[in-house]
Design a protein around this motif. Sequence first.
Motif, PDB file in Angstrom:
ATOM      1  N   ILE A 226      28.163  41.074   0.929  1.00  0.00           N
ATOM      2  CA  ILE A 226      29.156  41.943   0.300  1.00  0.00           C
ATOM      3  C   ILE A 226      30.435  41.170  -0.001  1.00  0.00           C
ATOM      4  CG2 ILE A 226      30.632  43.965   0.668  1.00  0.00           C
ATOM      5  CD1 ILE A 226      28.373  45.165   2.326  1.00  0.00           C
ATOM      6  N   ALA A 227      30.825  40.313   0.938  1.00  0.00           N
ATOM      7  CA  ALA A 227      32.036  39.512   0.730  1.00  0.00           C
ATOM      8  C   ALA A 227      31.881  38.577  -0.465  1.00  0.00           C
ATOM      9  CB  ALA A 227      32.352  38.716   1.997  1.00  0.00           C
ATOM     10  N   ILE A 228      30.706  37.963  -0.591  1.00  0.00           N
ATOM     11  CA  ILE A 228      30.451  37.069  -1.724  1.00  0.00           C
ATOM     12  C   ILE A 228      30.503  37.844  -3.037  1.00  0.00           C
ATOM     13  CG2 ILE A 228      28.684  35.638  -2.838  1.00  0.00           C
ATOM     14  CD1 ILE A 228      27.778  34.792  -0.029  1.00  0.00           C
ATOM     15  N   CYS A 229      29.922  39.050  -3.029  1.00  0.00           N
ATOM     16  CA  CYS A 229      29.932  39.877  -4.237  1.00  0.00           C
ATOM     17  C   CYS A 229      31.355  40.286  -4.613  1.00  0.00           C
ATOM     18  CB  CYS A 229      29.059  41.106  -4.035  1.00  0.00           C
ATOM     19  SG  CYS A 229      27.282  40.747  -3.897  1.00  0.00           S
ATOM     20  N   LEU A 230      32.156  40.631  -3.621  1.00  0.00           N
ATOM     21  CA  LEU A 230      33.548  40.991  -3.900  1.00  0.00           C
ATOM     22  C   LEU A 230      34.317  39.800  -4.458  1.00  0.00           C
ATOM     23  CD1 LEU A 230      34.389  43.177  -0.759  1.00  0.00           C
ATOM     24  CD2 LEU A 230      34.111  43.959  -3.124  1.00  0.00           C
ATOM     25  N   PHE A 231      34.107  38.624  -3.856  1.00  0.00           N
ATOM     26  CA  PHE A 231      34.771  37.419  -4.354  1.00  0.00           C
ATOM     27  C   PHE A 231      34.358  37.128  -5.791  1.00  0.00           C
ATOM     28  CE2 PHE A 231      34.345  32.848  -5.205  1.00  0.00           C
ATOM     29  CZ  PHE A 231      35.679  32.468  -5.141  1.00  0.00           C
ATOM     30  N   ALA A 232      33.031  37.239  -6.067  1.00  0.00           N
ATOM     31  CA  ALA A 232      32.538  36.958  -7.413  1.00  0.00           C
ATOM     32  C   ALA A 232      33.113  37.944  -8.427  1.00  0.00           C
ATOM     33  CB  ALA A 232      31.016  37.015  -7.432  1.00  0.00           C
ATOM     34  N   THR A 233      33.244  39.207  -8.019  1.00  0.00           N
ATOM     35  CA  THR A 233      33.804  40.216  -8.918  1.00  0.00           C
ATOM     36  C   THR A 233      35.265  39.917  -9.230  1.00  0.00           C
ATOM     37  OG1 THR A 233      32.300  41.861  -7.952  1.00  0.00           O
ATOM     38  CG2 THR A 233      34.167  42.686  -9.240  1.00  0.00           C
ATOM     39  N   ILE A 234      36.030  39.561  -8.196  1.00  0.00           N
ATOM     40  CA  ILE A 234      37.444  39.204  -8.397  1.00  0.00           C
ATOM     41  C   ILE A 234      37.555  37.942  -9.247  1.00  0.00           C
ATOM     42  CG2 ILE A 234      39.554  38.476  -7.214  1.00  0.00           C
ATOM     43  CD1 ILE A 234      38.643  40.206  -4.835  1.00  0.00           C
ATOM     44  N   GLY A 237      36.948  38.835 -12.813  1.00  0.00           N
ATOM     45  CA  GLY A 237      38.117  39.514 -13.359  1.00  0.00           C
ATOM     46  C   GLY A 237      39.242  38.549 -13.661  1.00  0.00           C
ATOM     47  N   GLY A 238      39.425  37.564 -12.774  1.00  0.00           N
ATOM     48  CA  GLY A 238      40.455  36.556 -13.009  1.00  0.00           C
ATOM     49  C   GLY A 238      40.172  35.729 -14.245  1.00  0.00           C
ATOM     50  N   LEU A 239      38.903  35.335 -14.437  1.00  0.00           N
ATOM     51  CA  LEU A 239      38.545  34.561 -15.626  1.00  0.00           C
ATOM     52  C   LEU A 239      38.811  35.355 -16.902  1.00  0.00           C
ATOM     53  CD1 LEU A 239      35.178  32.786 -14.682  1.00  0.00           C
ATOM     54  CD2 LEU A 239      37.444  31.761 -14.891  1.00  0.00           C
ATOM     55  N   GLN A 240      38.482  36.632 -16.869  1.00  0.00           N
ATOM     56  CA  GLN A 240      38.713  37.458 -18.046  1.00  0.00           C
ATOM     57  C   GLN A 240      40.209  37.600 -18.350  1.00  0.00           C
ATOM     58  OE1 GLN A 240      36.637  41.119 -17.233  1.00  0.00           O
ATOM     59  NE2 GLN A 240      34.663  40.314 -17.926  1.00  0.00           N
ATOM     60  N   LEU A 241      41.034  37.726 -17.316  1.00  0.00           N
ATOM     61  CA  LEU A 241      42.483  37.809 -17.519  1.00  0.00           C
ATOM     62  C   LEU A 241      43.023  36.509 -18.109  1.00  0.00           C
ATOM     63  CD1 LEU A 241      43.677  39.670 -14.289  1.00  0.00           C
ATOM     64  CD2 LEU A 241      43.663  40.540 -16.635  1.00  0.00           C
ATOM     65  N   ILE A 242      42.543  35.379 -17.587  1.00  0.00           N
ATOM     66  CA  ILE A 242      42.995  34.072 -18.091  1.00  0.00           C
ATOM     67  C   ILE A 242      42.629  33.911 -19.567  1.00  0.00           C
ATOM     68  CG2 ILE A 242      42.637  31.584 -17.908  1.00  0.00           C
ATOM     69  CD1 ILE A 242      42.334  31.978 -14.881  1.00  0.00           C
ATOM     70  N   CYS A 246      45.265  33.527 -22.605  1.00  0.00           N
ATOM     71  CA  CYS A 246      45.227  32.293 -23.395  1.00  0.00           C
ATOM     72  C   CYS A 246      44.756  32.533 -24.829  1.00  0.00           C
ATOM     73  CB  CYS A 246      44.312  31.262 -22.733  1.00  0.00           C
ATOM     74  SG  CYS A 246      44.904  30.700 -21.118  1.00  0.00           S
ATOM     75  N   GLY A 247      44.383  33.766 -25.113  1.00  0.00           N
ATOM     76  CA  GLY A 247      43.946  34.094 -26.469  1.00  0.00           C
ATOM     77  C   GLY A 247      42.593  33.538 -26.811  1.00  0.00           C
ATOM     78  N   SER A 248      41.758  33.247 -25.806  1.00  0.00           N
ATOM     79  CA  SER A 248      40.432  32.689 -26.051  1.00  0.00           C
ATOM     80  C   SER A 248      39.466  33.779 -26.484  1.00  0.00           C
ATOM     81  CB  SER A 248      39.901  32.018 -24.778  1.00  0.00           C
ATOM     82  OG  SER A 248      38.554  31.605 -24.966  1.00  0.00           O
ATOM     83  N   ASN A 249      38.582  33.453 -27.399  1.00  0.00           N
ATOM     84  CA  ASN A 249      37.553  34.393 -27.848  1.00  0.00           C
ATOM     85  C   ASN A 249      36.226  34.168 -27.138  1.00  0.00           C
ATOM     86  OD1 ASN A 249      39.217  35.663 -29.755  1.00  0.00           O
ATOM     87  ND2 ASN A 249      38.832  34.014 -31.244  1.00  0.00           N
ATOM     88  N   ASP A 250      36.187  33.221 -26.183  1.00  0.00           N
ATOM     89  CA  ASP A 250      34.950  32.932 -25.457  1.00  0.00           C
ATOM     90  C   ASP A 250      34.555  34.134 -24.606  1.00  0.00           C
ATOM     91  OD1 ASP A 250      34.959  30.458 -26.557  1.00  0.00           O
ATOM     92  OD2 ASP A 250      35.902  29.471 -24.816  1.00  0.00           O
ATOM     93  N   THR A 251      33.262  34.302 -24.408  1.00  0.00           N
ATOM     94  CA  THR A 251      32.747  35.375 -23.550  1.00  0.00           C
ATOM     95  C   THR A 251      32.005  34.761 -22.381  1.00  0.00           C
ATOM     96  OG1 THR A 251      30.733  35.511 -24.867  1.00  0.00           O
ATOM     97  CG2 THR A 251      32.529  37.008 -25.445  1.00  0.00           C
ATOM     98  N   LEU A 252      31.963  35.513 -21.324  1.00  0.00           N
ATOM     99  CA  LEU A 252      31.231  35.048 -20.143  1.00  0.00           C
ATOM    100  C   LEU A 252      29.759  35.361 -20.354  1.00  0.00           C
ATOM    101  CD1 LEU A 252      33.627  36.319 -17.355  1.00  0.00           C
ATOM    102  CD2 LEU A 252      33.549  34.065 -18.419  1.00  0.00           C
ATOM    103  N   VAL A 253      28.939  34.318 -20.440  1.00  0.00           N
ATOM    104  CA  VAL A 253      27.527  34.484 -20.761  1.00  0.00           C
ATOM    105  C   VAL A 253      26.675  33.942 -19.625  1.00  0.00           C
ATOM    106  CG1 VAL A 253      25.671  33.878 -22.352  1.00  0.00           C
ATOM    107  CG2 VAL A 253      27.968  34.287 -23.226  1.00  0.00           C
ATOM    108  N   THR A 254      25.677  34.714 -19.223  1.00  0.00           N
ATOM    109  CA  THR A 254      24.688  34.216 -18.271  1.00  0.00           C
ATOM    110  C   THR A 254      23.328  34.273 -18.926  1.00  0.00           C
ATOM    111  OG1 THR A 254      24.428  36.415 -17.334  1.00  0.00           O
ATOM    112  CG2 THR A 254      26.008  34.956 -16.263  1.00  0.00           C
ATOM    113  N   ASN A 255      22.415  33.409 -18.506  1.00  0.00           N
ATOM    114  CA  ASN A 255      21.094  33.302 -19.114  1.00  0.00           C
ATOM    115  C   ASN A 255      20.344  34.623 -18.997  1.00  0.00           C
ATOM    116  OD1 ASN A 255      18.892  32.109 -20.326  1.00  0.00           O
ATOM    117  ND2 ASN A 255      18.011  31.470 -18.372  1.00  0.00           N
ATOM    118  N   GLY A 256      19.874  35.129 -20.119  1.00  0.00           N
ATOM    119  CA  GLY A 256      19.099  36.350 -20.101  1.00  0.00           C
ATOM    120  C   GLY A 256      19.935  37.600 -20.169  1.00  0.00           C
TER     121      GLY A 256
END
Length: 656
Positions: A226-234, A237-242, A246-256
């Motif tokens: 649960i702690a790992i999941c909470l850290f990953a979620t935060i 969220g931090g990456l999306q805020l950054i 920064c005005g980046s149009n990149d999206t967070l993509v995972t395989n599949g």
Amino acid sequence: MKSLLRMIYAVSFVTINLGQVELDEHINDLVTPAYRLEHSLHQVQLLANLHTSPFTLEHEETHAALQDLDIKELLEIAASDPLVSESCKNSSAFLLYLSLAGNSIPIEAVVDSWGKPSSGLLTGRMKYRGNYDECLNISVSNQNYTHLMPDDFTTNYCTAYLPFSKQLTFQLGACVPKACSSWDVTRLLNTTIGHLVPHVSALCQDQNRTLNAGSTVALVVVILMIAICLFATIYEGGLQLIQTWCGSNDTLVTNGADGTEFLLPDASKQTENGVLTKAILTFSFYNNAASILNTDQPKSAITCLHGIRFFSMTWVILGHCIIFYSAQKLDNGTFALDLMKNFSTQAIFSATLSVDTFFVLSGLLVAYLFLRDFHRRQVQPIGFLQALPVIYLHRYVRLTPAYAFMILIITTLGWYVSNGPEWPNPVSPPYHTMDQSCVKNWYLNILYVNNLFDTQHQCAGWGWYLANDTQFFLVAPFIVYLLYLNKWIGLIMGIASILGSVVAALVVADEQRTYITVSTSAKYNFTSGGTFELSLYSSPWTRYQSYGVGIMAGYVIWELKDQASKWSKIVALAVNAVLWSMAIVLCMTVVYGTYDAEQGHHVIHLAEAVSYNGLSRVTWSIGLSCLIISCTLGYGGWVNDFLSWRGFVPLSRRRT
């Protein structure tokens, strides 16, 4: 009333001369979790026998005698019996003293919380549970008596098992002092009513909710997860805020994430966020929720499978609720026997076909996706053989962590989340677990061979499906690759493997003399062979046929998906008519074709039973495959539109 209650209590305990070890073994047989379908179907048949064959006069007299059981007399015997433990004597004597001293509330609560035989016997009511919570909440609040109270005095709930015959066992709730062990209660009941019902036994609830070492370790693992999941979620969220700042149009993509699966490894594929970021996002609540709820599908997806998978899952749930719970949990279990008489409810009792649906879908997707990858990469034989270890490892790593985590939870922590008269009760040795078999045989599940070894004590009994599916996957790449290299050789091998499985099913069905129904109205000219270590239902050689049909269906879809649009209207109409005719006739025949026999309109011969048990699953699979092929080729009409509804996508998705 008192005599009836007395008898039921007595029947629930083993005879007085049984030793503790024999008692434990008897109790183990009674309370072993019944996950296997054959066991539940057997219980339904027993209810059918009860429903059609009323108790004898002797049983009725015994039932009446149990209603007159004097619980105070039981406590009096407990307070004086030299073979009863000293702590049980003292606690029983204290309850009696309270009654004589004018404080009768505790002993009245004890009597009130006992299960009392009443109505419903002939409708399948085998369990008279009493009041579990009332029993556990009995206390002595008057300070005038606390100085006489034995140490740690409280009451406990026990279950008395009263075998009226070798097949029918009553269960009765009993409230006794906690100091009295299962052996003590067994002794007391046999002393009181053992002359009425022999071979009775009792099992008292273990109320110790203290975590043992294994459960503590499992809890730590869960907290860390649960702690790992909470850290990953935060972190996500931090990456999306950054990126926003920064005005980046990149999206967070995972395989599949777009719904595409890759069965062959692709070392050249790179994720936009790097390996570390991808690994972290794998545990993010937000990322997983977005992936699960995402309804977008690639153009090459076979969209009708989502609706089929959803309805198959609901079919599994419905069938298990009726078959399992009507036989083991409900007070009016014989209502299931009345359902069997209805033509429309034959689908409920044919719910095991839903498992074959999943085998078909699994084989179909494996064939379709492998063929796509083989053609896309032009895989050569050497490359195929080199990729096999990675293919197998990929599947094992994809399935096993979640599977092992589930087994860890039900083995170590699941037991602690609740309690009650129907909650699994640890026996000697006192493993606090939802599934005793997992303590010993968990590794068989992790190796996916639990359907082959010690099958009568399977951990997570439903795991036989995963074992079969994994074993089929070991063979599937070779058949699909032969289809890729030379379609005629591949078709010959694929069809031969299906026919081999059908022949195996026919042979096993004949050897095990398996019935085709549990209906009490059905008439057979043979006797069932009983329970086998390697049963017709869960052995891979008898169940492969559906998976093999799925592989063939996947190949047909791959070959025809680009050609169907070029067919003339007459050809398309003819092909579609054949496909839909086969789908309707074959599937309806399997589900409803046995109705006449189940109602006892004619005697079922062994040859009929063998033929149905050996051929019904492959027949269902072929009919279902015809429906899928028609929908995939664009001829499914409103049926395909309905099954392809985007709302079914998250409801049918299995994230493993």
